[in-house]
Scaffold this active site. Structure first.
Site, PDB file in Angstrom:
ATOM      1  N   HIS A  38       0.705  -1.188   0.053  1.00 33.43           N
ATOM      2  CA  HIS A  38       0.103   0.089   0.117  1.00 33.43           C
ATOM      3  C   HIS A  38       0.619   1.221   0.020  1.00 33.43           C
ATOM      4  CE1 HIS A  38      -4.412  -1.303   1.310  1.00 33.43           C
ATOM      5  NE2 HIS A  38      -3.575  -2.343   0.308  1.00 33.43           N
TER       6      HIS A  38
ATOM      7  N   TYR B  26      -9.267   5.661   7.185  1.00 36.82           N
ATOM      8  CA  TYR B  26      -9.390   5.749   8.598  1.00 36.82           C
ATOM      9  C   TYR B  26     -10.588   7.038   8.592  1.00 36.82           C
ATOM     10  CZ  TYR B  26      -5.061   3.436   9.903  1.00 36.82           C
ATOM     11  OH  TYR B  26      -4.228   2.467  10.072  1.00 36.82           O
TER      12      TYR B  26
ATOM     13  N   PRO C 214      -4.418   0.923  18.640  1.00 36.64           N
ATOM     14  CA  PRO C 214      -4.006   0.461  17.404  1.00 36.64           C
ATOM     15  C   PRO C 214      -4.171   1.155  16.264  1.00 36.64           C
ATOM     16  CG  PRO C 214      -5.976  -0.443  18.143  1.00 36.64           C
ATOM     17  CD  PRO C 214      -5.474   0.432  19.370  1.00 36.64           C
TER      18      PRO C 214
ATOM     19  N   LYS D 195       0.993   0.113  14.735  1.00 36.35           N
ATOM     20  CA  LYS D 195       2.126  -0.177  15.372  1.00 36.35           C
ATOM     21  C   LYS D 195       2.473  -1.196  16.214  1.00 36.35           C
ATOM     22  CE  LYS D 195       3.776   3.430  13.284  1.00 36.35           C
ATOM     23  NZ  LYS D 195       4.383   3.057  11.843  1.00 36.35           N
TER      24      LYS D 195
ATOM     25  N   TYR E 291       4.040   6.723   9.691  1.00 39.37           N
ATOM     26  CA  TYR E 291       3.120   5.488   9.540  1.00 39.37           C
ATOM     27  C   TYR E 291       3.952   4.452   8.672  1.00 39.37           C
ATOM     28  CZ  TYR E 291      -1.131   2.954   8.268  1.00 39.37           C
ATOM     29  OH  TYR E 291      -1.968   2.191   8.291  1.00 39.37           O
TER      30      TYR E 291
HETATM   31  P1  FAD Z   1       2.078 -11.479  21.525  1.00 38.85           P
HETATM   32  O1  FAD Z   1       1.775 -11.416  20.025  1.00 38.85           O
HETATM   33  O2  FAD Z   1       1.044 -10.997  22.335  1.00 38.85           O
HETATM   34  O3  FAD Z   1       2.589 -12.558  22.038  1.00 38.85           O
HETATM   35  C1  FAD Z   1       3.149 -13.212  23.151  1.00 38.85           C
HETATM   36  C2  FAD Z   1       2.719 -14.636  23.346  1.00 38.85           C
HETATM   37  O4  FAD Z   1       3.346 -15.098  24.549  1.00 38.85           O
HETATM   38  C3  FAD Z   1       1.570 -15.155  23.052  1.00 38.85           C
HETATM   39  O5  FAD Z   1       1.651 -16.158  22.168  1.00 38.85           O
HETATM   40  C4  FAD Z   1       0.962 -15.750  24.351  1.00 38.85           C
HETATM   41  O6  FAD Z   1      -0.004 -16.959  24.150  1.00 38.85           O
HETATM   42  C5  FAD Z   1       2.519 -16.094  25.099  1.00 38.85           C
HETATM   43  N1  FAD Z   1       2.453 -16.158  26.475  1.00 38.85           N
HETATM   44  C6  FAD Z   1       1.654 -15.375  27.406  1.00 38.85           C
HETATM   45  N2  FAD Z   1       1.887 -15.771  28.597  1.00 38.85           N
HETATM   46  C7  FAD Z   1       2.841 -16.707  28.518  1.00 38.85           C
HETATM   47  C8  FAD Z   1       3.570 -17.513  29.368  1.00 38.85           C
HETATM   48  N3  FAD Z   1       3.609 -17.190  30.735  1.00 38.85           N
HETATM   49  N4  FAD Z   1       4.488 -18.460  28.928  1.00 38.85           N
HETATM   50  C9  FAD Z   1       4.607 -18.728  27.601  1.00 38.85           C
HETATM   51  N5  FAD Z   1       4.080 -18.001  26.532  1.00 38.85           N
HETATM   52  C10 FAD Z   1       3.134 -17.034  26.956  1.00 38.85           C
HETATM   53  N6  FAD Z   1      -1.990  -4.147  16.667  1.00 38.85           N
HETATM   54  C11 FAD Z   1      -1.945  -3.344  15.676  1.00 38.85           C
HETATM   55  O7  FAD Z   1      -1.199  -2.871  15.304  1.00 38.85           O
HETATM   56  N7  FAD Z   1      -3.463  -3.481  15.056  1.00 38.85           N
HETATM   57  C12 FAD Z   1      -4.387  -4.312  15.542  1.00 38.85           C
HETATM   58  O8  FAD Z   1      -5.473  -4.479  14.920  1.00 38.85           O
HETATM   59  C13 FAD Z   1      -4.236  -5.093  16.781  1.00 38.85           C
HETATM   60  N8  FAD Z   1      -5.148  -5.893  17.315  1.00 38.85           N
HETATM   61  C14 FAD Z   1      -4.996  -6.624  18.429  1.00 38.85           C
HETATM   62  C15 FAD Z   1      -6.131  -7.365  18.712  1.00 38.85           C
HETATM   63  C16 FAD Z   1      -5.843  -7.876  19.921  1.00 38.85           C
HETATM   64  C17 FAD Z   1      -6.931  -8.626  20.658  1.00 38.85           C
HETATM   65  C18 FAD Z   1      -4.372  -7.907  20.626  1.00 38.85           C
HETATM   66  C19 FAD Z   1      -4.377  -8.372  22.052  1.00 38.85           C
HETATM   67  C20 FAD Z   1      -3.418  -6.887  20.262  1.00 38.85           C
HETATM   68  C21 FAD Z   1      -3.712  -6.646  19.061  1.00 38.85           C
HETATM   69  N9  FAD Z   1      -2.475  -5.732  18.296  1.00 38.85           N
HETATM   70  C22 FAD Z   1      -2.955  -4.835  17.425  1.00 38.85           C
HETATM   71  C23 FAD Z   1      -1.242  -5.431  18.986  1.00 38.85           C
HETATM   72  C24 FAD Z   1      -0.227  -6.556  18.284  1.00 38.85           C
HETATM   73  O9  FAD Z   1      -1.025  -7.587  17.909  1.00 38.85           O
HETATM   74  C25 FAD Z   1       0.832  -6.941  19.166  1.00 38.85           C
HETATM   75  O10 FAD Z   1       1.394  -5.582  19.380  1.00 38.85           O
HETATM   76  C26 FAD Z   1       1.570  -7.949  18.895  1.00 38.85           C
HETATM   77  O11 FAD Z   1       0.907  -9.209  18.949  1.00 38.85           O
HETATM   78  C27 FAD Z   1       3.065  -7.743  19.633  1.00 38.85           C
HETATM   79  O12 FAD Z   1       3.601  -9.091  19.574  1.00 38.85           O
HETATM   80  P2  FAD Z   1       4.355  -9.753  20.843  1.00 38.85           P
HETATM   81  O13 FAD Z   1       5.181 -11.254  20.224  1.00 38.85           O
HETATM   82  O14 FAD Z   1       5.073  -8.843  21.678  1.00 38.85           O
HETATM   83  O15 FAD Z   1       3.158 -10.276  21.800  1.00 38.85           O
HETATM   84  C1  DHB Z   2      -5.205  -2.859  10.605  1.00 40.09           C
HETATM   85  C2  DHB Z   2      -5.098  -2.592  12.077  1.00 40.09           C
HETATM   86  C3  DHB Z   2      -4.771  -1.274  12.519  1.00 40.09           C
HETATM   87  O1  DHB Z   2      -4.592  -1.083  13.849  1.00 40.09           O
HETATM   88  C4  DHB Z   2      -4.525  -0.339  11.673  1.00 40.09           C
HETATM   89  O2  DHB Z   2      -4.210   0.877  12.062  1.00 40.09           O
HETATM   90  C5  DHB Z   2      -4.792  -0.480  10.282  1.00 40.09           C
HETATM   91  C6  DHB Z   2      -5.028  -1.951   9.731  1.00 40.09           C
HETATM   92  C7  DHB Z   2      -5.577  -4.236  10.195  1.00 40.09           C
HETATM   93  O3  DHB Z   2      -5.869  -5.049  11.108  1.00 40.09           O
HETATM   94  O4  DHB Z   2      -5.432  -4.416   9.062  1.00 40.09           O
END
Ligand code: FAD
Ligand code: DHB
Length: 392
Positions: free
Chosen positions: A72, A200, A292, A296, A384
């Site tokens: 994009h 947006y 979100p 980021k 962005y």
């Molecule tokens: P995570 O992806 O949370 O991974 C952490 C992992 O650790 C998980 O698999 C979990 O199961 C595991 N874990 C937890 N506790 C333990 C333990 N005690 N022992 C072993 N493993 C464990 N960001 C956006 O930019 N746009 C979005 O639309 C968006 N939607 C989201 C929706 C939801 C419901 C959530 C929760 C987050 C969303 N985010 C979004 C944020 C984005 O997904 C996260 O910033 C990203 O997943 C971060 O990656 P991570 O690996 O740090 O953490």
């Molecule tokens: C998506 C999520 C976001 O938080 C965003 O700013 C743009 C796109 C997505 O899940 O596609």
């Protein structure tokens, strides 16, 4: 059991760290409480910054992303009935990649397992100790058997609700927190995107976002109360609200389709400082959360991983520990800039209950300015598409 880096959590942070370490000849074991199928199907973020996509390409993970992901070159901001485009390519020479987080996770699991990587799914009772000294250990239970993993360093990649951050001594960490008075209802629908680019939208009823996962799957978000029950939103109510909030005066037409998934996420900004305690490092959501609106969350996790994998590479190549010593400060400089951007996008686009007519006019003026001034558009575009992953 022994390894060099014990990684807690198989989200994007933990899996990418394990892969980048492997490419430098450094061993790791990844411990994950959930099943492989659960983490591979968990629908979350969808946008990769330019630098994050480049990093995935550079470490051999670009093929499917470039085939199935959608490059994009801009986004649309919609407000007061107008649609205004921010052209990333023209303003920054860069673009972003729309590719679901669960696809990134699938690619990472596949590449780690193909290389003989050790990922333990469905473990329980995970705890960390000894990181303040020279002999960190991770205890966990797998298939009913208690195990101990000895390692040189622990990477806490276990998300916001994980055990690593709470394991640090009381008072060691300063937490900065802001909870927003709204959440997002996220919807996945079997429908071709009604726009080539993400939209947006600021509307008096609340924020709406049109995104996508593929040419046949649409992704949408609607601002809602933070504790909303997703079941309170029927398909009719969802589509009706999307039509209202995404409408413009330029003939935009929203196509509907079957809704295949919906869930509510509350929104907060959170930073834990520092991101290191002795031989324990915090990465991704374990250390920080962003609302979100700037897309980021996953990108911040990738940035932390890029910094730590480089620093660990230097350590094991006997090139010193400056990178490890600077890990927290280096990451936090970028984290706070991204916090600022995510908070700003959120403030500019959401409906804040109780905001008076003055606040609403200022919000509209800001959108008018951001989309009308080249300098302001460039500021949005630069953030962005992403600040440099290391040193940004
Ligand atoms: P995570 O992806 O949370 O991974 C952490 C992992 O650790 C998980 O698999 C979990 O199961 C595991 N874990 C937890 N506790 C333990 C333990 N005690 N022992 C072993 N493993 C464990 N960001 C956006 O930019 N746009 C979005 O639309 C968006 N939607 C989201 C929706 C939801 C419901 C959530 C929760 C987050 C969303 N985010 C979004 C944020 C984005 O997904 C996260 O910033 C990203 O997943 C971060 O990656 P991570 O690996 O740090 O953490
Ligand atoms: C998506 C999520 C976001 O938080 C965003 O700013 C743009 C796109 C997505 O899940 O596609």
């Amino acid at each position: 059991m022994k390894t060099q880096i014990g990684i807690v959590g198989a989200g994007p942070a933990g899996l990418l760290l394990s892969h980048l370490l492997h490419l430098q000849g450094i061993d790791s074991v990844v411990l994950e409480t959930r099943s492989r199928s659960y983490i591979e199907n968990r629908i979350r973020a969808g946008v990769l910054e330019h630098g994050a996509a480049e990093l995935l390409r550079a470490c051999g993970l670009g093929a499917r992303m470039d085939r199935e992901g959608l490059a994009h070159h801009g986004i649309v901001l919609r407000f007061g009935g107008q649609s205004r485009r921010i052209d990333f390519q023209e303003l920054t020479g860069k673009s972003v990649m729309v590719y679901g987080q669960h696809e990134v996770v699938r690619d990472l699991v596949a590449v780690r397992l193909a290389a003989g990587g050790d990922i333990r799914f469905e473990v329980s009772d995970v705890s960390v100790e000894g990181h303040e000294g020279d002999a960190p250990q991770i205890r966990f239970t797998q298939e009913g058997v208690a195990q101990v993993l000895d390692c040189d360093f622990i990477a806490g990649c276990d998300g916001f609700h994980g055990i690593c951050r709470p394991s640090l001594p009381e008072g060691f960490i300063t937490e900065y927190d802001r909870v927003y008075p709204f959440g997002w209802l996220g919807i996945l629908a079997e429908v071709a995107p009604s726009s080539d680019e993400l939209v947006y939208a600021r509307h008096a009823n609340g924020f709406a976002l049109l995104s996508m996962r593929s040419p046949t799957i649409g992704r949408f978000y609607l601002q809602c109360p933070p504790d909303e029950d997703a079941n309170a939103w029927s398909a009719d109510r969802i589509w009706s609200e999307l039509h209202t909030r995404l409408a413009d005066d330029q003939g935009f037409v929203l196509t509907e389709g079957p809704i295949i998934q919906k869930s509510v996420t509350a929104m907060r900004s959170f930073v834990a400082e520092p991101m290191r305690a002795g031989r324990l490092f915090l990465l991704g959501d374990a250390a920080h959360i962003v609302p979100p609106t700037g897309a980021k969350g996953m990108n911040l996790a990738v940035g932390d991983v890029a910094v730590l994998s480089q620093a660990l590479g230097q350590h094991y190549a006997s090139r010193g520990d400056a990178g490890l010593d600077d890990y927290s400060a280096n990451c936090l400089r970028r984290v706070w800039k991204v916090q600022r951007f995510s908070w700003w996008m959120t403030s500019m686009l959401h409906n804040f209950e109780g905001a008076g007519a003055f606040d609403q006019r200022v919000q509209l003026a800001e959108l008018d300015y951001v989309t009308g001034s080249r300098a302001a558009s460039t500021t949005l575009a630069e953030n962005y598409v992403g600040l440099p992953l290391v040193g940004g």
